[in-house]
Design a protein around this motif. Structure first.
Motif, short mmCIF file in Angstrom:
data_model
loop_
_atom_site.label_atom_id
_atom_site.label_comp_id
_atom_site.label_asym_id
_atom_site.label_seq_id
_atom_site.Cartn_x
_atom_site.Cartn_y
_atom_site.Cartn_z
N TYR A 48 -7.34 19.80 4.20
CA TYR A 48 -6.20 19.49 3.35
C TYR A 48 -5.14 18.85 4.23
CZ TYR A 48 -7.88 22.06 -0.72
OH TYR A 48 -8.59 22.47 -1.83
N THR A 49 -4.42 17.88 3.66
CA THR A 49 -3.52 17.13 4.52
C THR A 49 -2.09 17.65 4.47
OG1 THR A 49 -2.95 15.60 2.74
CG2 THR A 49 -4.83 15.02 4.14
N GLY A 50 -1.74 18.39 3.43
CA GLY A 50 -0.31 18.69 3.26
C GLY A 50 0.42 17.39 2.99
N HIS A 51 1.64 17.27 3.51
CA HIS A 51 2.42 16.06 3.33
C HIS A 51 2.29 15.19 4.57
CE1 HIS A 51 5.58 13.39 2.10
NE2 HIS A 51 6.25 13.64 3.21
N VAL A 52 1.96 13.92 4.36
CA VAL A 52 1.75 13.01 5.49
C VAL A 52 2.89 12.00 5.54
CG1 VAL A 52 0.20 11.28 6.49
CG2 VAL A 52 -0.75 13.23 5.23
N GLY A 53 3.38 11.70 6.75
CA GLY A 53 4.33 10.59 6.87
C GLY A 53 5.69 10.97 7.41
N MET A 54 5.87 12.20 7.87
CA MET A 54 7.19 12.59 8.37
C MET A 54 7.54 11.86 9.67
SD MET A 54 8.47 14.66 6.18
CE MET A 54 9.64 15.84 6.84
N SER B 115 0.82 -1.21 0.00
CA SER B 115 0.00 0.00 0.00
C SER B 115 0.86 1.25 0.00
CB SER B 115 -0.89 -0.02 1.24
OG SER B 115 -1.56 1.22 1.39
N THR B 116 0.37 2.30 -0.68
CA THR B 116 1.06 3.59 -0.61
C THR B 116 0.58 4.41 0.59
OG1 THR B 116 -0.58 4.72 -1.98
CG2 THR B 116 1.28 3.71 -3.13
N CYS B 117 -0.30 3.85 1.40
CA CYS B 117 -0.83 4.57 2.57
C CYS B 117 0.34 4.99 3.47
CB CYS B 117 -1.79 3.66 3.33
SG CYS B 117 -2.41 4.39 4.85
N GLU B 118 0.54 6.30 3.58
CA GLU B 118 1.72 6.82 4.27
C GLU B 118 1.82 6.36 5.72
OE1 GLU B 118 -0.24 8.59 2.24
OE2 GLU B 118 0.83 10.22 1.26
N THR B 119 0.67 6.35 6.40
CA THR B 119 0.73 6.02 7.83
C THR B 119 0.89 4.52 8.10
OG1 THR B 119 -1.70 6.11 7.80
CG2 THR B 119 -0.54 8.06 8.60
N LEU B 120 0.80 3.71 7.04
CA LEU B 120 1.04 2.27 7.18
C LEU B 120 2.55 1.95 7.17
CD1 LEU B 120 -0.02 -0.66 7.35
CD2 LEU B 120 -0.41 -0.61 4.89
N VAL B 121 3.37 2.91 6.74
CA VAL B 121 4.82 2.67 6.71
C VAL B 121 5.36 2.41 8.11
CG1 VAL B 121 7.04 3.81 6.27
CG2 VAL B 121 5.24 3.87 4.53
N TYR B 122 4.78 3.11 9.08
CA TYR B 122 5.12 2.86 10.50
C TYR B 122 3.81 3.03 11.28
CZ TYR B 122 7.82 2.81 14.79
OH TYR B 122 8.34 2.46 16.03
N PRO B 123 2.95 2.00 11.25
CA PRO B 123 1.59 2.15 11.76
C PRO B 123 1.51 2.26 13.29
CG PRO B 123 1.97 -0.13 11.14
CD PRO B 123 3.19 0.66 10.71
N TYR B 124 2.62 1.90 13.96
CA TYR B 124 2.61 1.81 15.43
C TYR B 124 2.50 3.17 16.09
CZ TYR B 124 4.89 -2.12 13.25
OH TYR B 124 5.19 -3.13 12.40
#
Lengths: 295, 295
Positions: free
Chosen positions: A192-198, A97-106
């Motif tokens: 608006y989300t801006g950039h998510v995943g920092m 998935s490209t879901c940004e928050t799944l990269v580090y879901p914890y």
């Protein structure tokens, strides 16, 4: 490998094109857009008819096709993403998935992360949040760049890109061309989300390098144009939003252990830069990872 | 993890120091130098007495200590290296070696590679040729840098370093300060090795990127100083050897698919540069990976 695409927006169609170019067997797609349902996935991907269609629901797709891996590109937020791909995981289909928050879901979804882990282990599926940012440029690659180091004190990674060269939905979410007050207000309200995943990237680095996390600070600042910027056919006038700057800092033992910066601004020079302080200290700088291939 | 060190030269002692800093249990060492036999490994590594000694043979070490992993730093050539670590592999002890030709053993030692694989599978040991060059900077890292690319046409990777800043054995093997004719003759006769491992790196890239190898060309050219160079206390006068330049090219379908260059010259600017041509094209350049940590 039989793959399917969940979400055939700009990124989903690009994923379909890559999958076909890499020789995977693309068996179908899912989208909620009535205009796409029934369309040929290969045609949507711009590589010509492949005889495999877009369904209106994942259930319909699963009824008609055998799938090994489902690629998902629909949302930045795991609670929404999980609702969409859950039936696949329950049926043992792996998710990329490209879901940004799944990269580090914890971090943002600790309970959901545990549930996904439980369901996936039970069915034998793998669930991966992937992507270039987050997922590679500001996290996995910087960690890989520490390989020659005996010790690492801190990592600073910066990515700057020209928002004018990105797909329309990206330009929109970073506010390009809007009035500053209006975009700031929409950012604040979460419209608006801006950039998510920092934070996801920063925590991934901290985990990989065994840095104790004492604090995580994220912020996101819209940048107003101080003059007219023109790039790739996009014009931003003074006072309008040029894009956003996102930052995230992980503090450990009273100091900055990880600092990430992401700047998406119309007309900006494109580059990435990773600075590792340690034994030895090393800096790498790139010519930029262009376009939506590097989303 | 219980580790031991086979070969306590400059690199072996550095490996011992890293292992101790990383918290591994260092249980002993092996060296053929009578002055080192019986010495304390921690003292040789510069971190103080650890109560574990250097033995004169691997057999003596194995008789006295339980070992999980043996780090080897003795030679660039697998035929010699294998003779040294073979008793460990036969006993199920895994090997991590700086032996350059072990990074991709299938090129220069195909039969030996098959034999090692057979012995290691039988005993349950793992055998890895590791290191920064070959093993990381000009092969694994460039491959990792292609992650954002849909397709790759070619890779050029260059490493340039200041030979004056390296350990004496390294300076010696790249001919620093020798007369050009003398060093060229010694290189030709194989008495001096120059830099070993360019083809190994190039073939590792080709294998990872599934590039069909139609030809491999390697060459190594000593460079004479055209003026006086001074760096890190080392002086090279006009006509003396400043170091060597090594190149390796992999040809595929009539073109250069991989080009690697390694330049070790007294007084040279230190950097690495990786240029990927493909979709998209990306260049990364570093501030250099300094010293013998980056051997």
């Amino acid at each position: 490998m039989r793959v399917a695409i969940l979400g055939l927006g700009d990124i989903g169609r690009l994923v379909a094109r890559c999958a076909l170019k890499r020789g995977y067997s693309v068996v179908g797609g899912v989208d909620i857009d009535p205009a796409k349902i029934g369309a040929d996935v290969g045609e949507l991907a711009g590589v010509g008819r492949i005889g495999k269609q877009v369904y209106g629901s994942l259930e319909d797709l699963m009824k008609n096709e055998d799938i090994d891996v489902l690629f998902q590109s629909t949302t930045s937020y795991l609670d929404q993403a999980y609702k969409q791909f859950k039936p696949a995981v329950e049926n043992g289909i792996s998710i990329v998935s490209t879901c940004e928050t799944l990269v580090y879901p914890y971090y943002r979804y600790p309970e959901l992360a545990a549930e996904i882990d439980r369901v996936a282990r039970h069915s034998g599926a793998a669930v991966l949040g992937a992507g270039i940012n987050p997922g590679y440029l500001l996290d996995v690659l910087p960690v890989f760049m520490t390989a020659p180091c005996i010790s690492v004190e801190s990592i600073v990674a910066v990515r700057q890109l020209d928002a004018a060269k990105r797909r329309p939905p990206f330009r929109k979410k970073v506010g390009v061309g809007m009035r500053l007050e209006e975009y700031s207000e929409k950012l604040r309200r979460g419209e608006y989300t801006g950039h998510v995943g920092m934070a996801e990237s920063a925590l991934l680095i901290a985990k990989a390098l065994r840095i104790r996390v004492d604090g995580v600070e994220e912020d996101q600042v819209p940048v107003a144009a101080d003059r007219t910027f023109e790039s790739a056919g996009i014009t931003v006038r003074p006072g309008e939003v040029r894009g956003v700057e996102s930052r995230c800092v992980v503090r450990s033992a009273g100091r900055e252990a990880v600092r990430l910066e992401f700047k998406a601004l119309v007309g900006a020079e494109e580059y990435e830069e990773v600075t590792i302080r340690g034994e030895p200290s090393i800096t790498w700088r790139s010519s930029g990872t262009p376009g939506d291939l590097g989303t």
